[in-house]
Design a protein around this motif. Sequence first.
Motif, PDB file in Angstrom:
ATOM      1  N   VAL A  32       0.857  -1.188   0.000  1.00 22.87           N
ATOM      2  CA  VAL A  32       0.000   0.000   0.000  1.00 22.87           C
ATOM      3  C   VAL A  32       0.889   1.233   0.000  1.00 22.87           C
ATOM      4  CG1 VAL A  32      -1.802   1.301   1.202  1.00 22.87           C
ATOM      5  CG2 VAL A  32      -1.857  -1.202   1.218  1.00 22.87           C
ATOM      6  N   TYR A  33       0.627   2.122  -0.954  1.00 27.33           N
ATOM      7  CA  TYR A  33       1.392   3.361  -1.094  1.00 27.33           C
ATOM      8  C   TYR A  33       0.485   4.568  -0.870  1.00 27.33           C
ATOM      9  CZ  TYR A  33       5.284   0.822  -3.271  1.00 27.33           C
ATOM     10  OH  TYR A  33       6.334  -0.026  -3.522  1.00 27.33           O
ATOM     11  N   LYS A  34       1.035   5.585  -0.244  1.00 30.38           N
ATOM     12  CA  LYS A  34       0.381   6.889  -0.178  1.00 30.38           C
ATOM     13  C   LYS A  34       0.996   7.746  -1.268  1.00 30.38           C
ATOM     14  CE  LYS A  34      -0.729   8.471   3.872  1.00 30.38           C
ATOM     15  NZ  LYS A  34      -2.206   8.380   3.780  1.00 30.38           N
ATOM     16  N   LEU A  35       0.189   8.159  -2.227  1.00 32.44           N
ATOM     17  CA  LEU A  35       0.665   8.955  -3.352  1.00 32.44           C
ATOM     18  C   LEU A  35       0.332  10.426  -3.153  1.00 32.44           C
ATOM     19  CD1 LEU A  35      -0.534   6.727  -6.361  1.00 32.44           C
ATOM     20  CD2 LEU A  35       1.540   6.493  -4.972  1.00 32.44           C
ATOM     21  N   THR A  36       1.218  11.286  -3.590  1.00 28.19           N
ATOM     22  CA  THR A  36       0.941  12.718  -3.603  1.00 28.19           C
ATOM     23  C   THR A  36       0.640  13.122  -5.046  1.00 28.19           C
ATOM     24  OG1 THR A  36       2.383  13.098  -1.702  1.00 28.19           O
ATOM     25  CG2 THR A  36       1.820  15.014  -3.038  1.00 28.19           C
ATOM     26  N   ILE A  37      -0.582  13.586  -5.255  1.00 30.52           N
ATOM     27  CA  ILE A  37      -1.086  13.906  -6.595  1.00 30.52           C
ATOM     28  C   ILE A  37      -1.076  15.423  -6.800  1.00 30.52           C
ATOM     29  CG2 ILE A  37      -3.043  13.649  -8.166  1.00 30.52           C
ATOM     30  CD1 ILE A  37      -1.903  10.953  -7.389  1.00 30.52           C
ATOM     31  N   GLN A  38      -0.456  15.863  -7.878  1.00 30.94           N
ATOM     32  CA  GLN A  38      -0.304  17.310  -8.083  1.00 30.94           C
ATOM     33  C   GLN A  38      -1.284  17.902  -9.081  1.00 30.94           C
ATOM     34  OE1 GLN A  38       3.796  16.968  -9.182  1.00 30.94           O
ATOM     35  NE2 GLN A  38       4.541  17.601  -7.159  1.00 30.94           N
ATOM     36  N   ASN A  39      -1.898  17.091  -9.928  1.00 33.24           N
ATOM     37  CA  ASN A  39      -2.818  17.651 -10.926  1.00 33.24           C
ATOM     38  C   ASN A  39      -3.852  16.607 -11.353  1.00 33.24           C
ATOM     39  OD1 ASN A  39      -1.587  16.022 -13.125  1.00 33.24           O
ATOM     40  ND2 ASN A  39       0.160  17.392 -12.836  1.00 33.24           N
ATOM     41  N   GLN A  40      -4.824  17.062 -12.115  1.00 28.29           N
ATOM     42  CA  GLN A  40      -5.937  16.217 -12.526  1.00 28.29           C
ATOM     43  C   GLN A  40      -5.491  15.064 -13.424  1.00 28.29           C
ATOM     44  OE1 GLN A  40      -9.116  16.451 -11.324  1.00 28.29           O
ATOM     45  NE2 GLN A  40      -9.413  14.488 -12.379  1.00 28.29           N
ATOM     46  N   PHE A  41      -4.472  15.313 -14.246  1.00 31.56           N
ATOM     47  CA  PHE A  41      -3.992  14.254 -15.142  1.00 31.56           C
ATOM     48  C   PHE A  41      -3.416  13.085 -14.337  1.00 31.56           C
ATOM     49  CE2 PHE A  41      -0.568  12.166 -17.522  1.00 31.56           C
ATOM     50  CZ  PHE A  41      -1.288  11.709 -18.621  1.00 31.56           C
ATOM     51  N   GLN A  42      -2.590  13.394 -13.334  1.00 30.03           N
ATOM     52  CA  GLN A  42      -2.019  12.347 -12.483  1.00 30.03           C
ATOM     53  C   GLN A  42      -3.128  11.554 -11.788  1.00 30.03           C
ATOM     54  OE1 GLN A  42       0.571  14.460  -9.794  1.00 30.03           O
ATOM     55  NE2 GLN A  42       2.347  14.321 -11.167  1.00 30.03           N
ATOM     56  N   ILE A  90       4.930  11.268 -10.042  1.00 28.16           N
ATOM     57  CA  ILE A  90       4.069  11.133  -8.857  1.00 28.16           C
ATOM     58  C   ILE A  90       4.913  10.615  -7.703  1.00 28.16           C
ATOM     59  CG2 ILE A  90       2.051   9.975  -7.876  1.00 28.16           C
ATOM     60  CD1 ILE A  90       0.977   9.690 -10.762  1.00 28.16           C
ATOM     61  N   SER A  91       4.963  11.361  -6.608  1.00 29.44           N
ATOM     62  CA  SER A  91       5.763  10.922  -5.457  1.00 29.44           C
ATOM     63  C   SER A  91       4.951   9.962  -4.592  1.00 29.44           C
ATOM     64  CB  SER A  91       6.233  12.114  -4.623  1.00 29.44           C
ATOM     65  OG  SER A  91       5.143  12.856  -4.158  1.00 29.44           O
ATOM     66  N   SER A  92       5.639   9.036  -3.919  1.00 33.63           N
ATOM     67  CA  SER A  92       4.956   7.998  -3.147  1.00 33.63           C
ATOM     68  C   SER A  92       5.670   7.714  -1.842  1.00 33.63           C
ATOM     69  CB  SER A  92       4.866   6.707  -3.969  1.00 33.63           C
ATOM     70  OG  SER A  92       6.159   6.165  -4.167  1.00 33.63           O
ATOM     71  N   GLU A  93       4.898   7.178  -0.896  1.00 37.06           N
ATOM     72  CA  GLU A  93       5.443   6.723   0.387  1.00 37.06           C
ATOM     73  C   GLU A  93       4.875   5.333   0.658  1.00 37.06           C
ATOM     74  OE1 GLU A  93       5.131   7.755   5.168  1.00 37.06           O
ATOM     75  OE2 GLU A  93       4.192   9.097   3.702  1.00 37.06           O
TER      76      GLU A  93
END
Length: 422
Positions: A32-42, A90-93
Amino acid sequence: MRLLWLLATLVALTSAGILKDAPKERYDNFRVYKLTIQNQFQLSVIEKLAELTKKYNIWKEFDEHTKQLDIMVSPEELSRFQNLLMFNNISSELMIENVQERIDEEQVTATADSGTFGWTKYYELEEIEAWLDEVLATYPAVTEEFIVGKSYEGRTIRGIKISYKTGNPGIFIESNIHAREWITSASATWFINQLLTSKEAEVRNLAESYDWHIVPVFNVDGFEHSHKKDRMWRKTRQPHATNACIGADANRNFDSHWLENNGASNNPCSETFAGDTPGSEPEAKALVEYLTKIKDQFSVYISFHSYGQYLLSPYGHTKEEFPENYDDILTIGKAFADAIEGLPYGTVYQYGSTADVLYVATGTSVDWVFNELDKKIGYTIEYRDKGRYGFILPPVQIIPNCEELMVGMLALIEKTKELGYL
């Protein structure tokens, strides 16, 4: 002769295990990853990915404030997934390294619960219903059963009413509409027990001053499936007429701004599939009919969910508009959150409208009650945690979560009364 051949074939197939019940779904090395989404396309890339294959599963939908989303990924997709993240910046944790390990840890039963029903393990539907029968038999003067209706698979959706005196204002609690959110029914049964057995003055006053209508497990088919077949199952279990994917999100199936503003999905394979029509799920339809019948018997509606630590209020369909009494709703929300944060655990809850604090969600039970039954106070409680365990909250956290629920409810109901809604 042909009959004998058919029987022999069936015996052979059964011996080979082909006709036996499918084994329990396993999640070995799923992450399970927590993603940081910056825009609608991502966001579109990730959401489409989760709708196209079962190898991805969105655990926590996109939070517009934190810009984060939680997603489970199968081991065979890991390399492709990491490349996709890199390609789309897309950055992830990493939150959970092996989902099956978490599930296995959760299944460890406590010896303290071996003889009696307690709150140091999670119970299956049959066990919860047996406990409910026992409660009804033990407290006949103040409890009665009510039936919401039948599920798609024919199970009874049961509730318990607790009433110490006539004329009390009513509070309705619906729990476990999403099957995999086991902490919700654990919290509901604990809360029922406290209303009946607690000796604390504040809790006694809470129990005896209101009529409590509580459904511990609403999505009975999905809940049973999550225990017996697939721990991560969320939806109902009604097959779709034109698609192999099963079930809908019952909490997107109510006729309140249904399927508006991207607040649900029209894809039967999506975790937020709204159903083909409002009330297409027998469970949602039954609840609408039942609540309409008893609408004069309650003033406050609360829906138990997990996870994320939120107290969410209407509206879910838009963040451009707010209810007329939104200031009061926020005042009540603050009382709830402050009370919980004041405990030694220091757990922080965010509060506000669903669309404003979290994301657009349409066709929800709370919004339907608020909009269609004209109730002024309705909340969705999203319990612990923030994603370290997600849906697989360790049993050791059941009691702390329940303690937070009680102080939160005491504050919420007190402030609701103070503001003249009860």
